[in-house]
Every structure is written in C-alpha cells, then in structure tokens.
Write an enzyme that holds these catalytic residues in place. Structure first.
Site, short mmCIF file in Angstrom:
data_model
loop_
_atom_site.label_atom_id
_atom_site.label_comp_id
_atom_site.label_asym_id
_atom_site.label_seq_id
_atom_site.Cartn_x
_atom_site.Cartn_y
_atom_site.Cartn_z
N ASP A 181 0.84 -1.21 0.00
CA ASP A 181 0.00 0.00 0.00
C ASP A 181 0.87 1.26 0.00
OD1 ASP A 181 -1.77 2.07 0.63
OD2 ASP A 181 -2.27 1.30 2.63
N HIS A 189 -4.21 4.76 6.82
CA HIS A 189 -3.06 4.24 6.06
C HIS A 189 -1.76 4.68 6.74
CE1 HIS A 189 -5.44 3.02 2.49
NE2 HIS A 189 -6.22 4.02 2.88
#
Ligand code: ZN
Ligand code: ZN
Length: 562
Positions: A202, A375
């Site tokens: 990611d 995130h």
C-alpha cells in the site's frame, strides 16, 4: 503455519502478477495472480467518479483481458470491506468458478452488494479469520491481521511453488488498536525470515513523513467537542469507519447523549457490525433519527453520512434544512471526521457554508485531531519493507507519483537487496521462471455504470454528455422527399443551452440553407441513404460550429422522410 521455504520453480511454470486496477489511481484495486493456469484475484475494487463524469455512479476495472486470456478464476480473496476493494465483486462474479474468501465483516458487507445485483452467493462466500490458510490448486493462501480504519482487515500471503507473495492490503501500524486486535507483526517478520519472493505494498500515505497516529488519537479531539458542545453534535464520517463510530458511541454513552444514525450507509453498516459483535452499543443508547426532535439538543449526537459534501447524503440534507427528521440549530456542532478526498473540496465548502448559515459550528481539525488516516505513513511503509525483506517489491494502491516515491524508498530500505519493480495497471509482472521482471503490458481500462449499477456508460455517451454540458444541443430538422431524394422546403434548426452571440446567430441563420445545399450537392445514392445523410449533416454542422464560433455543441440531426 509452519515454515514454507521460497523454493525456485524448476519446472518452467510461470508465476505472473497482473494489476488490473489500483496502480496509478486511487481506487479500483484488483490484482490478478496466475500460477501456471490457476488464476486468483486479490481484491475487486470500484471507484466513485468525480463531476468530470456526469451521470456516472460507479467505475470498475475492465475485465476483458481476464475474460479472454485467463478465463475462469479459481478464487477471489478480499483484504477488507472498503469499496475500493470490494465494489467490483458483482462484475467479477460471472467469471468466478470458486469461492470468495474474506473475514466475517468483509463478507457481510459484500452480501448486500451481490443481492442488489440479483446474485445468489449460496455457499461461495467463505469466511476466514486471521491465521487461517486455504488451498487453491497449488497455491496456499494465508491471512494475516493488519490494522486499518475498520475492523477485520487482513494482508494475504500467497504461497506458490515459485515462492511467497505478500499483499499488504490497506494498513497502518496501530499499536493501540481500538478493538484490541493487534496487527500480526511477528508473522510478517517470520515470513521475511523464511523468504518472501515479492511484496505488494500500500502506497497511499508514502508522502506523509513519520508515523500515522493510532485511531485512539481521535478520542481526545472528540472528547473536547463532547465536553464543550451545548447543542446537538452531528458527526459526519465514512460509513465504513466503524472504529470511529465506536469512539463516538462510547463518548455519547459517557456524556449521557443518545445516538441516532442517519444515512443509508451508516445505518446498514452499524447494523452489520452489531450483529457480528464488532460494534458495542449499550442497550437504550440508540434512538431512531425520527426521534431526534423529541430530545433536547444537548442530549443527542447524530452519526451521519455525507462528509464529502455528496448532495444526496444525510449531512448535505441536514445542512440545507432538507432532512426529514434532523434540523440544525444555532448551538449545534458539526464535526467532519474524515479526510476530504481530492476533488471534493468545493462540495464540502458549499456544505460548510450552509451549516454556517444555520448558525451551527463546523469542526474539522484543531489542536487535537477529529480524524486520523487509516493508512500508514512513510516510516510505517519502511517498517513493512524491513520486516518482510522481499526479493522484489511492487508498490501498489496509489496514484503514480506515490508509487514512484514508494519505489524509491523500497530501493533504499534493505540495503539494495530488494529489487523494485515499478509497475502500472496492465503490466505483466513475471516472477517465475527466471528473474522477476515486467514482461509486457496488456490492455486494461475502466467501465462506467450509471445509477442502476448495471447500465454501462460508454465513452460516446460521456463525450455527448460533456458536449451537452459545455456546448448545448443543436437539432437540425430536414424534410426529405423519399422518392425524388430532394429536400422539401427549408430545413429548420432548433437549439437548447446554446450561448447566443453575434457569430452564433449569424451561423444559425445561414445553417438551414448550408445544409440544404449540402444535401442537394450530394450524389443520388447518398441522398437516399438516411443514415449516411444524418452523419454528413452532423459532421458538417459540428465543423461549422467549431471553426466559425469555436463551440462544440451536440448536434442531433432529424431527417424526416415525406
Ligand atoms: Zn481500506
Ligand atoms: Zn484501499
């Protein structure tokens, strides 16, 4: 799971990984893994369009390559329940022969999507929990718990005969997770020690330095709001932010406020989470949105959808006094507990203006945050690389500039022992046999759907809609004598949404005769070919508008045969 060494493929069989979406854009996450002739898909994500795609409700990756070159899928693996990871599943479904693996929450969020499209999952939604392994052909899939903005998220390790692939899913290193379910750091480290062929990581927050704060950092910011608000509190968030909803529920409980949920997504997701035991909601705390008006404002908190200024969502309706049950008063506080997705700034600003006009206060940041990202930031992404120590690293999940920045970091972290493969959608990443490399690019793309979620919006339709929006519409109406192939009378030209200036008016005055002459000069065959004639009139009219007045209206010729 015991040690499973990363062996070299000796058979010459191929291990290909092909991103069908998510590399070069935010959304559409979909990674195809093909070992020999077994294909599995990791995530099946959608994307929500901006205003540049009028009338488009949902975007999914183009599956033509998958359909034509790989054929049937043996399994789909879902890392978590966000739309950018599950939203395209109904479109993948017809290509799937095997099960869909996901955690209970992920699958509970998937089920209504399939039902909406009239699909019967029967026994093909297979629940897994972190630590589980399942076998698909010669591959073994292992699920590893990660922390993110919602519960029940996993990374996936795919053990293939050619080596182990690790897909991080979306994650941050939240060391004080709200649900008490820590990320399985030791398993990532263990896989790193055993040997990982390739890591797919990611990239969302690579540009943010340092570490992303834990979700509990939001508690303090929201506590201040609860401590000082004298009226109603309205918290707007993404309906999937279940950790955040838990924090609001807990604070409401502590401060003797009732909680009302408003907006379809929030109502549906909280119901699902409660059933799975993933949302603790003390008895008697929740009221219906219809009851909000029955309580003093200072005794209520509303959790609503619409943090992005979506015009039909609950918050926009509340802000414009268009909600059936929830009204804003001057002492009320609206908390935007979500990031503004790029492109939504104007819509959010407009909504904040409406809130201010009702005399309420908007809070979307301050000394203590009312939102943190789900995130990981740069240091966390480096930590993942250090733990997993992959031979190859492929940055995923992000626009190209973030993939590139993540690639730069990936090259530095393991002292040059990791080779970075900076790929884009459609790149065939061949991990075996031989050295890992990007082989070639296959065709990928996007498919747009309208509000029915089944009606495909083609490029032509989008072009027409843009032309309509920016240039209006011009309808030349021409009567043709079918037998003699000549124009009857003078054509007429109608317009809608066209800006009238001198040049345009002149052109509109001349256009009927120009079109009549065009047809008269055409060959007899052309004159009796209705479709060909329509096309000629359209092309010539568009050319004249473009060259003489610099406009590109949509031209719709109507040819009437008399
Ligand atoms: Zn996510
Ligand atoms: Zn995501």
């Amino acid at each position: 799971m015991s040690a499973m060494p990363a062996t070299e493929a000796v058979t010459g069989q191929t291990l290909d990984v092909i991103p069908l979406g998510g590399l070069g854009e935010f959304g559409l996450n979909m990674l195809l893994v093909v070992w020999d002739d077994t294909g599995i898909l990791i995530d099946a994500g959608a994307m929500f369009p901006g205003p540049q795609l009028p009338g488009v409700d949902l975007i999914v990756p183009d599956l033509t390559y998958l359909q034509e070159r790989v054929g049937r899928l043996a399994a789909v693996v879902l890392t978590h329940g966000h739309e950018d990871h599950i939203g395209a599943l109904p479109h993948v479904w017809p290509l799937l022969d095997g099960p869909v693996y996901g955690t209970p929450l992920t699958l509970a969020l998937v089920a209504p999507k399939l039902a909406e499209c009239g699909l019967e999952p029967e026994d093909r939604l297979c629940e897994v929990t972190p630590g589980d392994t399942v076998t698909v052909g010669e591959m073994t899939l292992e699920f590893i718990r990660v922390t993110h903005s919602m519960p029940d998220c996993v990374a996936v390790a795919v053990h293939t005969p050619a080596g182990v692939i690790v897909h991080t899913g979306d994650y941050k290193f939240d060391q004080t997770p709200l649900d008490g379910q820590p990320m399985d750091l030791s398993r990532f480290a263990e896989l790193g020690r055993i040997g990982v062929l390739a890591l797919f990581g990611d990239s969302t927050n690579i540009a943010r330095p340092g570490f992303t704060p834990s979700e509990v950092a939001v508690v303090e910011g929201l506590e201040q709001v609860f401590g000082s608000a004298t009226g109603k509190i309205v918290v707007a968030l993404f309906s999937s932010s279940l950790h955040r909803i838990q924090i609001v529920v807990d604070l409401a409980d502590q401060s003797d406020r009732k909680v009302a949920f408003a907006g379809r997504g929030v109502i549906q997701n909280t119901q699902i989470a409660r059933q799975l035991g993933l949302l603790r909601l003390p008895a008697g705390l929740q009221i219906q949105d219809t009851e909000v008006g029955d309580y003093p404002a200072r005794d209520v908190v509303c959790v609503v959808t619409g943090s992005q200024g979506e015009p039909r969502a609950a918050l926009s309706r509340i802000a414009t006094d268009d909600h059936r049950h929830v009204r804003l008063e001057s002492d009320d506080v609206v908390v935007l507990s979500a990031r503004a997705i790029p492109g939504n700034g104007r819509a959010i600003g407009r909504m904040m203006n409406h809130v201010a006009q009702r005399g309420a206060t908007v809070i979307h940041g301050g000394r203590s945050p009312v939102h943190v990202s789900g995130h990981g930031s740069a240091e966390e992404l480096k930590l993942m690389l250090s733990l997993v120590r992959p031979r190859y690293f492929v940055p995923i999940h992000g626009e190209y500039r973030y993939l590139a920045e993540h690639a730069g970091v990936g090259a530095r972290v393991n002292g040059g022992r990791t080779t970075v493969l900076l790929a884009e959608d459609g790149d065939v990443i061949r991990l075996a046999p031989g050295d890992g490399r990007i082989e070639k690019r296959v065709a990928t793309g996007r498919v747009c759907f309208d509000a029915t979620r089944t009606g495909e919006v083609s490029d032509g339709v989008l072009r027409d809609r843009r032309n309509l929006a920016t240039g209006g519409v011009v309808v030349p109406v021409i009567a043709m004598n079918r037998l003699e192939g000549r124009v009857e009378g003078t054509p007429t030209v109608r317009t809608r949404g066209l800006v009238m200036d001198e040049q345009t008016e002149t052109l509109l005055a001349q256009l009927p005769q120009v079109l009549a002459d065009l047809i008269t000069k055409a060959s007899p065959e052309e004159r009796t070919d209705g479709r060909g004639l329509t096309e000629r009139v359209r092309v010539e009219s568009q050319r004249l508008f473009r060259t003489r007045v610099g406009r590109r209206p949509l031209v719709l010729p109507v040819i009437i045969e008399v």
